[in-house]
Write a protein that holds these residues in place. Structure first.
Motif, PDB file in Angstrom:
ATOM      1  N   LEU A 114       0.911  -1.038   0.452  1.00  0.00           N
ATOM      2  CA  LEU A 114      -0.098  -0.266   0.141  1.00  0.00           C
ATOM      3  C   LEU A 114       1.021   1.751   0.011  1.00  0.00           C
ATOM      4  O   LEU A 114       2.135   1.330   0.036  1.00  0.00           O
ATOM      5  N   THR A 115       0.458   2.492  -0.303  1.00  0.00           N
ATOM      6  CA  THR A 115       1.291   3.621  -0.773  1.00  0.00           C
ATOM      7  C   THR A 115       0.555   4.314   1.331  1.00  0.00           C
ATOM      8  O   THR A 115       0.047   3.695   1.950  1.00  0.00           O
ATOM      9  N   THR A 116       1.399   5.706   1.396  1.00  0.00           N
ATOM     10  CA  THR A 116       1.040   5.704   2.593  1.00  0.00           C
ATOM     11  C   THR A 116      -0.250   6.470   3.153  1.00  0.00           C
ATOM     12  O   THR A 116      -0.506   6.593   3.352  1.00  0.00           O
ATOM     13  N   THR A 117      -0.888   6.542   2.068  1.00  0.00           N
ATOM     14  CA  THR A 117      -1.996   6.770   1.731  1.00  0.00           C
ATOM     15  C   THR A 117      -3.159   5.667   1.892  1.00  0.00           C
ATOM     16  O   THR A 117      -4.779   5.892   2.058  1.00  0.00           O
ATOM     17  N   GLY A 118      -2.449   4.470   1.413  1.00  0.00           N
ATOM     18  CA  GLY A 118      -3.977   3.167   1.858  1.00  0.00           C
ATOM     19  C   GLY A 118      -4.271   3.051   0.502  1.00  0.00           C
ATOM     20  O   GLY A 118      -5.187   2.257   0.635  1.00  0.00           O
ATOM     21  N   LYS A 119      -3.812   3.079  -0.462  1.00  0.00           N
ATOM     22  CA  LYS A 119      -4.195   2.816  -2.272  1.00  0.00           C
ATOM     23  C   LYS A 119      -3.304   1.267  -2.567  1.00  0.00           C
ATOM     24  O   LYS A 119      -1.904   1.296  -1.908  1.00  0.00           O
ATOM     25  N   ILE A 120      -3.647   1.505  -2.922  1.00  0.00           N
ATOM     26  CA  ILE A 120      -2.630  -0.426  -3.797  1.00  0.00           C
ATOM     27  C   ILE A 120      -1.370  -0.072  -4.315  1.00  0.00           C
ATOM     28  O   ILE A 120      -2.225   0.686  -5.443  1.00  0.00           O
ATOM     29  N   ARG A 121      -0.855  -0.776  -4.161  1.00  0.00           N
ATOM     30  CA  ARG A 121      -0.098   0.023  -5.386  1.00  0.00           C
ATOM     31  C   ARG A 121       0.344  -1.213  -6.452  1.00  0.00           C
ATOM     32  O   ARG A 121       1.048  -2.315  -6.481  1.00  0.00           O
ATOM     33  N   ARG A 122      -0.376  -1.152  -7.014  1.00  0.00           N
ATOM     34  CA  ARG A 122      -0.360  -1.610  -8.600  1.00  0.00           C
ATOM     35  C   ARG A 122       0.834  -2.208  -9.356  1.00  0.00           C
ATOM     36  O   ARG A 122       0.985  -2.966  -9.791  1.00  0.00           O
ATOM     37  N   ASP A 123       1.894  -0.298  -9.356  1.00  0.00           N
ATOM     38  CA  ASP A 123       3.052  -0.929  -9.886  1.00  0.00           C
ATOM     39  C   ASP A 123       4.086  -1.767  -9.833  1.00  0.00           C
ATOM     40  O   ASP A 123       4.129  -2.707 -10.190  1.00  0.00           O
ATOM     41  N   GLN A 124       4.125  -2.101  -8.422  1.00  0.00           N
ATOM     42  CA  GLN A 124       5.072  -2.712  -7.700  1.00  0.00           C
ATOM     43  C   GLN A 124       4.696  -4.597  -7.067  1.00  0.00           C
ATOM     44  O   GLN A 124       5.210  -5.322  -8.030  1.00  0.00           O
ATOM     45  N   ILE A 125       3.161  -5.034  -7.871  1.00  0.00           N
ATOM     46  CA  ILE A 125       2.397  -6.335  -7.241  1.00  0.00           C
ATOM     47  C   ILE A 125       2.474  -6.146  -8.839  1.00  0.00           C
ATOM     48  O   ILE A 125       2.531  -7.604  -9.741  1.00  0.00           O
ATOM     49  N   ARG A 126       2.494  -5.325 -10.040  1.00  0.00           N
ATOM     50  CA  ARG A 126       2.596  -5.476 -11.379  1.00  0.00           C
ATOM     51  C   ARG A 126       4.511  -6.230 -11.282  1.00  0.00           C
ATOM     52  O   ARG A 126       4.463  -7.175 -12.108  1.00  0.00           O
ATOM     53  N   LYS A 127       4.859  -5.681 -11.464  1.00  0.00           N
ATOM     54  CA  LYS A 127       6.434  -5.996 -11.287  1.00  0.00           C
ATOM     55  C   LYS A 127       6.944  -7.128 -10.823  1.00  0.00           C
ATOM     56  O   LYS A 127       7.534  -7.993 -11.017  1.00  0.00           O
ATOM     57  N   GLU A 128       6.160  -7.618  -9.795  1.00  0.00           N
ATOM     58  CA  GLU A 128       6.003  -8.941  -8.472  1.00  0.00           C
ATOM     59  C   GLU A 128       6.276 -10.245  -9.653  1.00  0.00           C
ATOM     60  O   GLU A 128       6.344 -11.309  -9.749  1.00  0.00           O
ATOM     61  N   VAL A 129       4.627  -9.813 -10.281  1.00  0.00           N
ATOM     62  CA  VAL A 129       3.994 -10.696 -11.568  1.00  0.00           C
ATOM     63  C   VAL A 129       4.870 -10.894 -12.072  1.00  0.00           C
ATOM     64  O   VAL A 129       4.749 -12.323 -12.642  1.00  0.00           O
ATOM     65  N   MET A 130       5.737  -9.872 -12.654  1.00  0.00           N
ATOM     66  CA  MET A 130       6.402  -9.406 -14.430  1.00  0.00           C
ATOM     67  C   MET A 130       7.469 -10.737 -13.799  1.00  0.00           C
ATOM     68  O   MET A 130       7.785 -11.408 -14.492  1.00  0.00           O
ATOM     69  N   SER A 131       8.254 -10.263 -12.645  1.00  0.00           N
ATOM     70  CA  SER A 131       9.273 -11.563 -11.820  1.00  0.00           C
ATOM     71  C   SER A 131       9.114 -12.883 -11.692  1.00  0.00           C
ATOM     72  O   SER A 131       9.673 -13.616 -12.306  1.00  0.00           O
ATOM     73  N   GLN A 132       7.656 -12.818 -11.442  1.00  0.00           N
ATOM     74  CA  GLN A 132       7.357 -14.398 -11.375  1.00  0.00           C
ATOM     75  C   GLN A 132       7.013 -15.093 -12.729  1.00  0.00           C
ATOM     76  O   GLN A 132       8.085 -16.589 -12.654  1.00  0.00           O
ATOM     77  N   GLN A 133       6.874 -14.757 -13.788  1.00  0.00           N
ATOM     78  CA  GLN A 133       5.845 -15.184 -14.914  1.00  0.00           C
ATOM     79  C   GLN A 133       7.685 -15.480 -15.826  1.00  0.00           C
ATOM     80  O   GLN A 133       7.787 -16.299 -16.310  1.00  0.00           O
ATOM     81  N   LEU A 134       8.395 -14.850 -15.455  1.00  0.00           N
ATOM     82  CA  LEU A 134       9.914 -14.614 -15.599  1.00  0.00           C
ATOM     83  C   LEU A 134      10.474 -16.050 -15.626  1.00  0.00           C
ATOM     84  O   LEU A 134      11.482 -16.752 -16.456  1.00  0.00           O
ATOM     85  N   SER A 135       9.983 -16.483 -14.471  1.00  0.00           N
ATOM     86  CA  SER A 135      10.784 -17.512 -13.856  1.00  0.00           C
ATOM     87  C   SER A 135      10.094 -18.896 -14.126  1.00  0.00           C
ATOM     88  O   SER A 135      10.873 -19.794 -14.006  1.00  0.00           O
TER      89      SER A 135
END
Length: 170
Positions: free
Chosen positions: A144-165
């Motif tokens: 989450l951001t400091t205001t409590g919103k979902i960090r989609r950019d960070q989740i996208r990066k993690e998903v992409m790194s998993q998909q490369l594996s």
């Protein structure tokens, strides 16, 4: 409203009379004059020439009794432009399985799978191209951001790194 507090607009207007501030929100006004916000420009997924708003897919997924929360993102795909990916957090007593629906009497646990969630999306009349192609079990809190919103950019990066594996099964 002329601008956000203490921010300089990215695209400065040359017109003194321009009164439109682009917030990035996407919505529509229905026949009764109600404004419906369906998503944000920066979160929109383009898949097979169609626009998909993650919030719409998440609203359907969260209706399943086994889903505690979900975040939907798009990841690059050479054929479709982006693939719809759903990251799922399960409720207590639910287990993830690659098999279809099962129920364990001994442990009183319910099982959830990609197949079950796709069926759930169809039952809730989610258009076919919006149904996630990939489901990922997410075991920690969503960032989450400091205001409590979902960090989609960070989740996208993690998903992409998993998909490369892992090789793509599509």
């Amino acid at each position: 409203m002329l601008r956000y507090w203490d921010q300089i607009p990215e695209k400065a207007s040359n017109s003194v009379e321009e009164t439109w501030l682009d917030t990035g929100d996407i919505g529509f006004i229905d026949d009764h004059g109600n404004l419906w916000l369906v998503g944000r420009t920066n979160g929109r997924i383009k898949s097979g020439g169609e626009n998909i708003y993650p919030e719409e897919v998440e609203a359907v997924l969260i209706q399943h009794p086994g889903v505690l929360s979900s975040v939907v993102v798009g990841i690059p795909d050479p054929r479709l432009t982006e693939l719809v990916v759903a990251c799922i957090r399960l409720r207590d007593n639910w287990q993830w399985s690659d098999d279809s629906f099962k129920y364990s009497v001994q442990s009183n646990e319910l099982f959830l799978s990609s197949t079950i969630l796709r069926l759930h999306c169809r039952e809730k009349n989610l258009t076919g191209f919006k149904i996630p192609k990939i489901f990922i079990l997410w075991k920690t809190q969503f960032p989450l951001t400091t205001t409590g919103k979902i960090r989609r950019d960070q989740i996208r990066k993690e998903v992409m790194s998993q998909q490369l594996s892992f090789p793509n099964k599509l």
